[in-house]
Design a protein around this motif. Sequence first.
Motif, PDB file in Angstrom:
ATOM      1  N   ALA A 148     -11.336 -18.246   7.822  1.00  0.00           N
ATOM      2  CA  ALA A 148     -11.545 -17.056   8.648  1.00  0.00           C
ATOM      3  C   ALA A 148     -10.206 -16.476   9.118  1.00  0.00           C
ATOM      4  N   THR A 149      -9.278 -17.353   9.472  1.00  0.00           N
ATOM      5  CA  THR A 149      -7.969 -16.896   9.962  1.00  0.00           C
ATOM      6  C   THR A 149      -7.223 -16.098   8.901  1.00  0.00           C
ATOM      7  N   PHE A 150      -7.120 -16.649   7.706  1.00  0.00           N
ATOM      8  CA  PHE A 150      -6.392 -15.940   6.651  1.00  0.00           C
ATOM      9  C   PHE A 150      -7.172 -14.734   6.145  1.00  0.00           C
ATOM     10  N   GLY A 151      -8.512 -14.776   6.285  1.00  0.00           N
ATOM     11  CA  GLY A 151      -9.310 -13.609   5.947  1.00  0.00           C
ATOM     12  C   GLY A 151      -9.003 -12.441   6.869  1.00  0.00           C
ATOM     13  N   VAL A 152      -8.935 -12.724   8.167  1.00  0.00           N
ATOM     14  CA  VAL A 152      -8.600 -11.679   9.146  1.00  0.00           C
ATOM     15  C   VAL A 152      -7.174 -11.174   8.912  1.00  0.00           C
ATOM     16  N   PHE A 153      -6.260 -12.096   8.625  1.00  0.00           N
ATOM     17  CA  PHE A 153      -4.870 -11.703   8.369  1.00  0.00           C
ATOM     18  C   PHE A 153      -4.785 -10.774   7.163  1.00  0.00           C
ATOM     19  N   PHE A 154      -5.506 -11.088   6.110  1.00  0.00           N
ATOM     20  CA  PHE A 154      -5.505 -10.253   4.908  1.00  0.00           C
ATOM     21  C   PHE A 154      -6.058  -8.863   5.222  1.00  0.00           C
ATOM     22  N   VAL A 155      -7.173  -8.800   5.983  1.00  0.00           N
ATOM     23  CA  VAL A 155      -7.769  -7.510   6.337  1.00  0.00           C
ATOM     24  C   VAL A 155      -6.801  -6.671   7.165  1.00  0.00           C
ATOM     25  N   MET A 156      -6.144  -7.312   8.144  1.00  0.00           N
ATOM     26  CA  MET A 156      -5.203  -6.569   8.987  1.00  0.00           C
ATOM     27  C   MET A 156      -4.002  -6.084   8.176  1.00  0.00           C
ATOM     28  N   MET A 158      -4.055  -5.213   5.004  1.00  0.00           N
ATOM     29  CA  MET A 158      -4.521  -4.066   4.229  1.00  0.00           C
ATOM     30  C   MET A 158      -4.678  -2.825   5.110  1.00  0.00           C
ATOM     31  N   LEU A 159      -5.213  -3.019   6.324  1.00  0.00           N
ATOM     32  CA  LEU A 159      -5.402  -1.880   7.232  1.00  0.00           C
ATOM     33  C   LEU A 159      -4.060  -1.282   7.637  1.00  0.00           C
ATOM     34  N   TYR A 160      -3.077  -2.157   7.872  1.00  0.00           N
ATOM     35  CA  TYR A 160      -1.760  -1.648   8.263  1.00  0.00           C
ATOM     36  C   TYR A 160      -1.076  -0.951   7.090  1.00  0.00           C
ATOM     37  N   LYS A 161      -1.197  -1.545   5.924  1.00  0.00           N
ATOM     38  CA  LYS A 161      -0.567  -0.954   4.735  1.00  0.00           C
ATOM     39  C   LYS A 161      -1.165   0.405   4.424  1.00  0.00           C
ATOM     40  N   ALA A 162      -2.481   0.552   4.656  1.00  0.00           N
ATOM     41  CA  ALA A 162      -3.154   1.827   4.408  1.00  0.00           C
ATOM     42  C   ALA A 162      -2.982   2.798   5.573  1.00  0.00           C
ATOM     43  N   ARG A 163      -2.288   2.377   6.607  1.00  0.00           N
ATOM     44  CA  ARG A 163      -2.034   3.197   7.798  1.00  0.00           C
ATOM     45  C   ARG A 163      -3.322   3.555   8.529  1.00  0.00           C
ATOM     46  N   VAL A 164      -4.340   2.705   8.382  1.00  0.00           N
ATOM     47  CA  VAL A 164      -5.567   2.908   9.150  1.00  0.00           C
ATOM     48  C   VAL A 164      -5.293   2.604  10.621  1.00  0.00           C
ATOM     49  N   ILE A 165      -4.467   1.589  10.862  1.00  0.00           N
ATOM     50  CA  ILE A 165      -4.028   1.239  12.214  1.00  0.00           C
ATOM     51  C   ILE A 165      -2.522   1.448  12.277  1.00  0.00           C
ATOM     52  N   ARG A 166      -2.078   2.194  13.271  1.00  0.00           N
ATOM     53  CA  ARG A 166      -0.658   2.503  13.401  1.00  0.00           C
ATOM     54  C   ARG A 166      -0.123   1.944  14.717  1.00  0.00           C
ATOM     55  N   ALA A 167       1.084   1.448  14.666  1.00  0.00           N
ATOM     56  CA  ALA A 167       1.718   0.896  15.863  1.00  0.00           C
ATOM     57  C   ALA A 167       2.444   2.009  16.608  1.00  0.00           C
ATOM     58  N   THR A 168       1.670   2.891  17.236  1.00  0.00           N
ATOM     59  CA  THR A 168       2.260   3.968  18.022  1.00  0.00           C
ATOM     60  C   THR A 168       2.846   3.383  19.313  1.00  0.00           C
ATOM     61  N   PRO A 169       3.736   4.131  19.983  1.00  0.00           N
ATOM     62  CA  PRO A 169       4.291   3.629  21.248  1.00  0.00           C
ATOM     63  C   PRO A 169       3.219   3.263  22.269  1.00  0.00           C
ATOM     64  N   LYS A 170       2.170   4.079  22.380  1.00  0.00           N
ATOM     65  CA  LYS A 170       1.091   3.776  23.324  1.00  0.00           C
ATOM     66  C   LYS A 170       0.364   2.498  22.918  1.00  0.00           C
ATOM     67  N   PHE A 171       0.151   2.332  21.622  1.00  0.00           N
ATOM     68  CA  PHE A 171      -0.525   1.130  21.133  1.00  0.00           C
ATOM     69  C   PHE A 171       0.307  -0.100  21.462  1.00  0.00           C
ATOM     70  N   VAL A 172       1.601  -0.032  21.214  1.00  0.00           N
ATOM     71  CA  VAL A 172       2.484  -1.169  21.473  1.00  0.00           C
ATOM     72  C   VAL A 172       2.480  -1.523  22.951  1.00  0.00           C
TER      73      VAL A 172
END
Length: 272
Positions: A148-156, A158-172
């Motif tokens: 489950a841990t590596f599954g979640v890591f893989f999903v995250m 992919m989401l970051y690489k696809a820019r679905v989730i962005r580390a904006t200043p507010k997010f950080v």
Amino acid sequence: MKTSNPVLARLGQAAERERSGYAQPGPYGYGQPGVPQQYPAQAGYPAAPPAVTPMTLDDVIVKTVALLGILGVSAAAAWVLVPDALISAAWIGAAMVGLVLGLIISFSRMANPALVVAYAVVEGAFVGLVSKAYETAFQGIVLQAVVATFGVFFVMTMLYKARVIRATPKFVKGMIAVMAGLFAVMLINFVFAIFGVNTGLRDGSPLAIGFSLVCIVVAALSFVLSFKEVEDGVRMGLPQRYSWTAAFGIVVSLVWLYLELLRLISYFQGDD
């Protein structure tokens, strides 16, 4: 290059001071203006700065795999070598040492590979002992949590690489505030548990399940901070040794996520 990550900003400042610890080049190269470079050390004149190899994504990947390997070996050793009667005392000791090392690494202005490796060894012992306790109570739970841990890591990833989730200043900023709050709550709960006070956050109740789910979501989102740290570090041209610090951040998130998943899965194992 500006970054919203305060830890990375400190590292960037330290690296910049390291790079700028030499005089600017004059008409004859580095050293005092007007002094030929063939006499760089004469009269105390500084020599040209050495070439600094910048960190790359591959460096971070290699360091992360290495730390996970060290952590795994340490966990296996602790699982096999520590007697059952000493598990509780040993994992508490390892947890405290790991916490101290983690804080030192996180707030240090310089990358220290030796401390990062030491953290992996100590944290590996902690993870191994906790895993053994859970596996003894619920057979097969460790494998489930690892998958489950590596599954979640893989999903995250992919989401970051696809820019679905962005580390904006507010997010950080929001993530740092939430993680600090969760850390404080868990620390207070741990102190209460030592004195036999049950807060309901870790007893398998609906409140405990909800709290674990929150921790799992935050731990998963913390990978976004780590990925952004790596991305910014590469872009800023930080020295190669800072890849150890970036790898440390990823390993910390993986360990936290694994432990929370381990606990959550145990809530649904039932009484066999």
